[in-house]
Design a protein around this motif. Structure first.
Motif, PDB file in Angstrom:
ATOM      1  N   VAL A  29      32.282  30.493  20.690  1.00 57.69           N
ATOM      2  CA  VAL A  29      31.384  29.401  21.087  1.00 57.69           C
ATOM      3  C   VAL A  29      30.009  30.011  21.334  1.00 57.69           C
ATOM      4  O   VAL A  29      29.885  31.003  22.070  1.00 57.69           O
ATOM      5  N   THR A  30      28.995  29.430  20.692  1.00 64.75           N
ATOM      6  CA  THR A  30      27.646  30.019  20.722  1.00 64.75           C
ATOM      7  C   THR A  30      26.615  28.996  21.180  1.00 64.75           C
ATOM      8  O   THR A  30      26.765  27.796  20.924  1.00 64.75           O
ATOM      9  N   THR A  31      25.579  29.507  21.827  1.00 64.69           N
ATOM     10  CA  THR A  31      24.451  28.644  22.206  1.00 64.69           C
ATOM     11  C   THR A  31      23.200  29.511  22.337  1.00 64.69           C
ATOM     12  O   THR A  31      23.204  30.679  21.942  1.00 64.69           O
ATOM     13  N   ARG A  32      22.146  28.933  22.867  1.00 64.65           N
ATOM     14  CA  ARG A  32      20.910  29.659  23.172  1.00 64.65           C
ATOM     15  C   ARG A  32      20.719  29.667  24.689  1.00 64.65           C
ATOM     16  O   ARG A  32      20.889  28.632  25.344  1.00 64.65           O
ATOM     17  N   GLY A  33      20.337  30.822  25.206  1.00 61.46           N
ATOM     18  CA  GLY A  33      20.043  30.937  26.631  1.00 61.46           C
ATOM     19  C   GLY A  33      18.693  30.330  26.954  1.00 61.46           C
ATOM     20  O   GLY A  33      17.982  29.868  26.061  1.00 61.46           O
ATOM     21  N   PRO A  34      18.309  30.338  28.245  1.00 58.82           N
ATOM     22  CA  PRO A  34      17.056  29.714  28.665  1.00 58.82           C
ATOM     23  C   PRO A  34      15.834  30.327  27.982  1.00 58.82           C
ATOM     24  O   PRO A  34      14.831  29.643  27.754  1.00 58.82           O
ATOM     25  N   GLY A  35      15.911  31.615  27.626  1.00 64.14           N
ATOM     26  CA  GLY A  35      14.798  32.265  26.937  1.00 64.14           C
ATOM     27  C   GLY A  35      14.944  32.207  25.422  1.00 64.14           C
ATOM     28  O   GLY A  35      14.213  32.901  24.709  1.00 64.14           O
ATOM     29  N   GLU A  37      17.543  33.278  23.766  1.00 59.15           N
ATOM     30  CA  GLU A  37      18.407  34.348  23.259  1.00 59.15           C
ATOM     31  C   GLU A  37      19.771  33.803  22.851  1.00 59.15           C
ATOM     32  O   GLU A  37      20.303  32.900  23.517  1.00 59.15           O
ATOM     33  N   PRO A  38      20.341  34.319  21.734  1.00 62.67           N
ATOM     34  CA  PRO A  38      21.661  33.850  21.332  1.00 62.67           C
ATOM     35  C   PRO A  38      22.728  34.340  22.299  1.00 62.67           C
ATOM     36  O   PRO A  38      22.682  35.478  22.774  1.00 62.67           O
ATOM     37  N   ARG A  95      31.669  42.788  27.003  1.00 63.32           N
ATOM     38  CA  ARG A  95      30.514  42.610  27.896  1.00 63.32           C
ATOM     39  C   ARG A  95      29.265  43.284  27.316  1.00 63.32           C
ATOM     40  O   ARG A  95      28.396  43.726  28.062  1.00 63.32           O
ATOM     41  N   LEU A  96      29.178  43.373  25.981  1.00 66.57           N
ATOM     42  CA  LEU A  96      27.997  43.953  25.347  1.00 66.57           C
ATOM     43  C   LEU A  96      26.738  43.209  25.795  1.00 66.57           C
ATOM     44  O   LEU A  96      26.772  41.984  25.953  1.00 66.57           O
ATOM     45  N   ASP A  97      25.640  43.941  25.953  1.00 61.53           N
ATOM     46  CA  ASP A  97      24.384  43.304  26.349  1.00 61.53           C
ATOM     47  C   ASP A  97      23.917  42.323  25.277  1.00 61.53           C
ATOM     48  O   ASP A  97      23.490  41.213  25.579  1.00 61.53           O
ATOM     49  N   VAL A 109      21.931  22.665  15.038  1.00 64.01           N
ATOM     50  CA  VAL A 109      21.189  21.753  15.906  1.00 64.01           C
ATOM     51  C   VAL A 109      20.703  22.489  17.163  1.00 64.01           C
ATOM     52  O   VAL A 109      21.456  23.243  17.773  1.00 64.01           O
ATOM     53  N   GLY A 110      19.425  22.295  17.487  1.00 67.85           N
ATOM     54  CA  GLY A 110      18.851  22.952  18.662  1.00 67.85           C
ATOM     55  C   GLY A 110      18.766  24.467  18.520  1.00 67.85           C
ATOM     56  O   GLY A 110      18.580  25.168  19.508  1.00 67.85           O
ATOM     57  N   GLY A 111      18.931  24.975  17.286  1.00 67.22           N
ATOM     58  CA  GLY A 111      18.838  26.422  17.053  1.00 67.22           C
ATOM     59  C   GLY A 111      20.111  27.186  17.395  1.00 67.22           C
ATOM     60  O   GLY A 111      20.106  28.421  17.439  1.00 67.22           O
TER      61      GLY A 111
END
Ligand code: FMN
Length: 165
Positions: A29-35, A37-38, A95-97, A109-111
């Motif tokens: 499951v993937t999204t974009r963080g507040p900045g 970042e994937p 827990r990779l950065d 959608v939404g990047g």
């Protein structure tokens, strides 16, 4: 039926072992963080809910660092891994950065990051969330999807499997 009280010291292990008898696929499951970042994590709690409207479900552990991001995001993608993508499952369960380091992906959608080489990809709106014990249950509206003719990666009994030929 075996009755087992949650306070029993081996309840958790036995419960996990019993749940492991339910074979699943594996998703990221993937999204974009507040900045921007994937962000992504490996999830096997994915399942279908409703055809009309198109709804799917997955759950996220309350203890994970990515929980606040998924709670707040507007969109996310659910990428169903193919049988040759066990390495990706391990990468997104770590827990990779930067789990996306060196990884080419498409954008939905939404990047939201869409992983390549998957069996299916669902682009979702973050619609409804329900507390579910130590997890948060997400019910998502599917805005778009793709299917590819590839064999899926299977998870059973705590190990990765492939479908029999
Ligand atoms: C096969 C497999 C399935 C998993 N399924 C889930 C799941 O459904 N929900 C969940 O919260 N974590 C699940 N995890 C654990 C997360 O992928 C893992 O804790 C990951 O490190 C979380 O990412 P984060 O640390 O960036 O938040 C699963 C891990 C594996 C290996």
């Amino acid at each position: 039926m075996t009755q087992q009280h949650p306070a029993d010291e081996d309840f958790s292990r036995r419960f996990r072992n019993a749940l492991g008898m339910f074979a699943t696929g594996i998703t990221v499951v993937t999204t974009r963080g507040p900045g921007g970042e994937p962000i992504g994590l490996t999830v096997n709690s994915f399942n279908s809910v409703s055809l009309d409207p198109a709804l799917v479900v997955w759950s996220l552990s309350n203890s994970l660092p990515s929980k606040p991001v998924f709670e707040a995001c507007e969109y996310y993608a659910i990428n169903v891994l193919a049988e040759d993508q066990a390495e990706l499952s391990q990468r997104f369960a770590s827990r990779l950065d930067d789990k996306f380091d060196g990884l080419a992906f498409d954008e939905g959608v939404g990047g939201v990051p869409l992983l390549r080489g998957c069996c299916a990809r669902f682009e979702c709106r973050n619609t409804v969330r329900h507390p579910g014990g130590d997890h948060l249950v997400f019910i998502s509206e599917v805005l778009g999807f793709e299917r590819h003719e590839r064999a899926p990666l299977i998870y059973f009994g705590g190990t990765y499997r492939r479908l029999a030929a």
